[in-house]
Design a protein around this motif. Structure first.
Motif, PDB file in Angstrom:
ATOM      1  N   VAL A  53       1.292 -10.804  -0.795  1.00  0.00           N
ATOM      2  CA  VAL A  53       0.654 -11.495  -1.923  1.00  0.00           C
ATOM      3  C   VAL A  53       1.004 -12.976  -1.798  1.00  0.00           C
ATOM      4  O   VAL A  53       1.937 -13.474  -2.402  1.00  0.00           O
ATOM      5  CB  VAL A  53       1.086 -10.902  -3.282  1.00  0.00           C
ATOM      6  N   HIS A  98     -11.789  -2.457  -0.634  1.00  0.00           N
ATOM      7  CA  HIS A  98     -10.689  -3.059  -1.376  1.00  0.00           C
ATOM      8  C   HIS A  98     -10.827  -4.571  -1.520  1.00  0.00           C
ATOM      9  O   HIS A  98     -10.016  -5.203  -2.164  1.00  0.00           O
ATOM     10  CB  HIS A  98      -9.354  -2.735  -0.690  1.00  0.00           C
ATOM     11  N   HIS A  99     -11.822  -5.139  -0.890  1.00  0.00           N
ATOM     12  CA  HIS A  99     -12.056  -6.580  -1.004  1.00  0.00           C
ATOM     13  C   HIS A  99     -13.388  -6.790  -1.714  1.00  0.00           C
ATOM     14  O   HIS A  99     -14.434  -6.912  -1.088  1.00  0.00           O
ATOM     15  CB  HIS A  99     -12.055  -7.241   0.377  1.00  0.00           C
ATOM     16  N   SER A 117      -5.072 -10.194  -6.423  1.00  0.00           N
ATOM     17  CA  SER A 117      -4.725  -8.859  -5.942  1.00  0.00           C
ATOM     18  C   SER A 117      -4.468  -7.927  -7.119  1.00  0.00           C
ATOM     19  O   SER A 117      -3.693  -8.259  -8.021  1.00  0.00           O
ATOM     20  CB  SER A 117      -3.480  -8.912  -5.063  1.00  0.00           C
ATOM     21  N   VAL A 126      -1.429  -2.450  -2.807  1.00  0.00           N
ATOM     22  CA  VAL A 126      -2.558  -3.332  -3.091  1.00  0.00           C
ATOM     23  C   VAL A 126      -3.821  -2.484  -3.117  1.00  0.00           C
ATOM     24  O   VAL A 126      -4.256  -1.961  -2.097  1.00  0.00           O
ATOM     25  CB  VAL A 126      -2.677  -4.449  -2.044  1.00  0.00           C
ATOM     26  N   ARG A 129      -8.424  -6.606  -3.406  1.00  0.00           N
ATOM     27  CA  ARG A 129      -8.338  -8.053  -3.440  1.00  0.00           C
ATOM     28  C   ARG A 129      -9.706  -8.586  -3.847  1.00  0.00           C
ATOM     29  O   ARG A 129     -10.727  -8.191  -3.285  1.00  0.00           O
ATOM     30  CB  ARG A 129      -7.917  -8.626  -2.089  1.00  0.00           C
TER      31      ARG A 129
END
Length: 352
Positions: A53, A98-99, A117, A126, A129
């Protein structure tokens, strides 16, 4: 009574028995180290570290909510965002999911770019993001767990994140150099301090608009709302004062002057005491909100972010100049233990 544990890996020097009053986890963002230290609040023992992070300054969570939201104070270019390293053992499809990329219509095109995040509060994983328009200073999570918000000092506004979908939900313009953010107890409104023009913006989350501005000194930064949402205490940092404002009327009802630069502040459990980090004078202060009496205690160097751990007698204060967190007894203001961190301790979160 203080119990001592030798934990060289984590750098913990001592552990308070009074931490046991609250079972849970303390999350300490470590700034330039690009990590978040997790500390067990029952024992004061470090239990893990969340990596990856970058330049984490803002960190937020809420009781009963499974997410933490961490903001990066570093801006990146679009190419770098697209090439963010895939964690080992994660498929490309899952990594792409995840992005989250915000809808083109929702995200300003004339701002910078950074990453927010979303972390699993239990494991530190995580989960996603999310691209946001510019470096993130502070973050907040609404009490009902629906929303997260991030301030963008260089972008004159805040990003809204929908935690039900883990997606970017839009940008709200507030004022010059937005600094700190917090939600009302019923999660219908958010408040943002604008250091650049001395205001506290009130945001209507149903309409996603700025509904009004409250005057808040010369350069408001950190602030804390009372549990009923009727009162806010705002740090006018460079002026060395804390302003007490009535939310309904916007009137300033009290001023507490310290004569030196301030930073973090928080309220005690019973809201009878306001604690303030007097960074410019190397002191921590306790203000009796009934009498107005102020107690000061030396705390050097440079007390910075400050959090009163709910349900316990502990005050957690980071140093801006040394890599450590002080644990302080709220009654005596005496340092009773220290926790070594990597980088700098920023927006500390305590969750039960």
């Amino acid at each position: 009574m203080i119990r001592f544990l030798i934990l060289p890996v984590f750098g913990l020097t001592s552990v308070l028995t009074s931490w046991a009053a609250q079972a849970g986890v303390v999350y300490i963002p470590e700034g330039s180290a690009g990590s978040v230290l997790m500390v067990e609040s029952e024992t004061g023992q470090p239990i893990g570290r969340i990596a990856g992070v970058e330049a984490v300054h803002g960190l937020a969570g809420a009781p009963g909510i499974p997410y933490l939201v961490a903001g990066s104070f570093t801006e990146i270019d679009h190419e770098s965002a697209a090439q963010t390293a895939k964690p080992e053992g994660v498929s490309q499809a899952d990594h792409n999911a995840h992005h989250a990329k915000p809808a083109k219509a929702a995200m300003p095109t004339n701002k910078g770019l950074s990453l927010l995040s979303v972390l699993d509060a239990g494991t530190g994983e995580v989960l996603r993001r999310i691209e946001v328009p510019g470096a993130v200073h502070h973050t907040a999570v609404s009490p009902d767990g629906r929303w997260a918000m991030a301030t963008h000092p260089s972008g004159d506004g805040v990003s809204l994140i929908d935690l039900s979908t883990l997606e970017y939900a839009g940008f709200i313009t507030t004022g010059p150099t937005p600094n700190y953010v917090s939600f009302s107890p019923d999660s219908s409104r958010a408040y943002v301090s604008n250091t650049g023009n001395g205001t506290l913006s009130e945001l209507d989350l149903d309409r996603r608009i700025l509904s009004r501005n409250l005057l808040a000194g010369e350069g408001p930064e950190h602030f804390v709302l009372s549990r009923d949402g009727a009162t806010v205490f705002v740090v006018d940092a460079e002026a060395g004062a804390v302003l007490r404002l009535d939310i309904a009327s916007g009137a300033e009802t009290a001023t507490y002057g310290f004569g030196a630069e301030l930073h973090g502040l928080d309220l005690s459990d019973g809201e009878e005491t306001l604690f303030v980090a007097v960074k410019g004078a190397d002191k921590v202060a306790a203000v009796d909100l009934t009498s107005g009496a102020v107690r000061l205690q030396e705390l050097a160097p440079a007390p910075y972010h400050l959090t009163a751990a709910d349900g316990s007698e502990i005050l957690l204060v980071s140093s801006r100049e040394e890599a450590k967190i002080w644990a302080i007894d709220q009654a005596s203001l005496q340092v009773t233990s220290e926790i070594a961190v990597e980088g700098e301790g920023h927006q500390i979160v305590v969750l039960p």
